[in-house]
Design an enzyme around this catalytic site. Structure first.
Site, PDB file in Angstrom:
ATOM      1  N   PRO A 108       6.185  -5.890  87.065  1.00  0.00           N
ATOM      2  CA  PRO A 108       6.966  -6.985  87.650  1.00  0.00           C
ATOM      3  C   PRO A 108       8.407  -6.553  87.908  1.00  0.00           C
ATOM      4  CG  PRO A 108       5.636  -7.808  85.852  1.00  0.00           C
ATOM      5  CD  PRO A 108       5.475  -6.307  85.853  1.00  0.00           C
ATOM      6  N   CYS A 109       8.931  -6.952  89.052  1.00  0.00           N
ATOM      7  CA  CYS A 109      10.200  -6.400  89.515  1.00  0.00           C
ATOM      8  C   CYS A 109      11.417  -7.198  89.072  1.00  0.00           C
ATOM      9  CB  CYS A 109      10.194  -6.302  91.038  1.00  0.00           C
ATOM     10  SG  CYS A 109      10.107  -7.910  91.875  1.00  0.00           S
TER      11      CYS A 109
END
Length: 421
Positions: free
Chosen positions: A122-123
């Protein structure tokens, strides 16, 4: 392709990157994803690929039309159990990894190997916006260290290569320390890497999207890597191609399962595989808006069409300004410009409101629909975004679309790699 190349997709989301690799001829062994709605989307897409390959595409079309439900699609369409079981709804980490390993290895054909691992954690923990909004600049976010788990999968399966996608902020997160630590850890696991900064529009996606792509390779394998920084696909279009053949919608209107296109023969939609052989469109659903927002939308569209200028929030009349923050995000109302070659970046915030994605047709006076957002991400029209409960879930769909890797970009990256493997 001389042989079947197997891959695992970690942190798979709805499967945008995977979709590109499947199109390029790769075989998915497993998709691992923590979000339940995204896992249903992955299962539905796995059903699509299986039914299409077996000449049973009509069954999938019947699902899109609403003639059969999701359970019938999954369990009464002769889809092998291992196809659906290849979607693993678990968070990657020390507690779940043994379960995930077991599930992956049950699906891995005997005497076959994993040729490739794809995906990126997840960024939000690396994004510039996320760090700006966080009290601690995301320094305490455990997602910062999910790359360690990624490395564990490299160590276990020893693929020849891996593709790690993330936001541009990864380069500056922790003043570069995270990226340096990744490189050091991947090297310890036996992998060299090269870091690319890619532009989605260079891959034919009608969207300004900057991403970091890390290509890693096993030290005993020396590939001649493509220059992804300067890649040019030769696929061109303008944003109006996305909208031109879709039915007119007012705010709050929508068609969940089935609608006909307007007549259209736009080359871009075919070259990008958005229009890919079916003449129906699903999830063309627009969110409702209150009268104040619609008034602002009209002002924003008029200003863009008349003056080619973006609306500054502070220029609105006082009765329209309800946000206390007047110094940042002053471009929070933004038109998706029809005549440009790329729109603004589609991000997961679109699940919360559509102010940054106003439809350019003032007569429709709304933010863009789920299907329009999916098209800007280059998802094909037969890709269905599921919710946890069956039926249209606009919020879940927008979130999956905003978090995704554009499938067209994934496909073209996959094609450059398959000749190396």
């Amino acid at each position: 392709m001389a042989k079947t190349l197997n891959f695992i997709d970690l942190f798979a989301g709805a499967g945008g990157l995977s979709e590109g690799f499947v199109r390029a001829g790769f075989n998915p062994i497993a998709h691992v994803e923590i979000d339940e709605a995204a896992c249903y989307s992955l299962k539905t897409r796995a059903a699509y690929h299986y039914l299409k390959d077996k000449g049973k595409f009509d069954t999938y079309i019947n699902y899109l039309k609403g003639e059969i439900d999701r359970r019938n699609l999954y369990y009464k369409s002769d889809i092998p159990e291992e196809i659906l079981d290849s979607v693993i709804h678990l968070g990657i980490g020390e507690e779940n990894n043994p379960i995930i390993f077991d599930r992956i290895e049950r699906n891995l054909p005997q005497d076959k190997e994993v040729d490739l691992i794809i995906g990126g954690p997840p960024c939000q923990a690396y994004s510039l916006v996320g760090r700006a909004r966080s009290e601690h600049g995301m320094r305490k976010d455990p997602r910062n260290f999910l790359y360690v788990q990624y490395a564990n999968y490299l160590e276990r399966y020893k693929p020849k290569m891996f593709v790690f996608e993330n936001v541009l902020g990864l380069k500056s997160a922790g003043k570069g320390a995270y990226l340096e630590n990744m490189q050091r850890l991947f090297r310890k696991k036996g992998y060299r890497i090269e870091i690319f900064t890619v532009k989605a529009e260079n891959f034919g996606v009608l969207q300004q999207r900057r991403r970091v792509i890390i290509i890693g390779w096993r030290e005993d394998f020396v590939p001649n890597l493509p220059d992804l920084d300067n890649y040019q696909s030769g696929i061109h279009g303008v944003v109006s191609d996305i909208f031109a053949d879709l039915p007119f919608l007012n705010a709050g209107e929508g068609i969940d399962k089935f609608a006909m296109y307007n007549s259209n023969d736009y080359r871009y939609l075919k070259d990008s595989h958005i229009r890919n052989g079916i003449d129906i469109v699903t999830q063309h659903i627009a969110r409702p808006h209150n009268e104040q927002d619609k008034e602002i939308y009209r002002i924003a569209v008029q200003k863009w069409l008349r003056d080619r200028e973006r609306l500054n929030y502070n220029d609105l009349e006082d009765h329209l300004k309800t946000h206390k923050n007047r110094t940042s995000f002053t471009d929070r109302f933004k038109v998706v410009a029809n005549d440009l070659s790329a729109s603004q970046t589609i991000v997961a915030h679109i699940a919360k409101d559509g102010h940054y994605y106003i439809h350019p047709d003032i007569n429709q006076n709304r933010s863009i629909s789920v299907r329009e957002a999916a098209r800007l991400q280059s998802f094909p029209d037969d890709f269905y975004f599921e919710g946890v409960k069956e039926g249209a879930n606009r919020t879940a769909a927008f979130k999956q679309i905003g978090n995704a890797v554009p499938p067209l970009m994934g496909e073209l990256i996959a094609k450059t790699l398959c000749v190396l493997l």
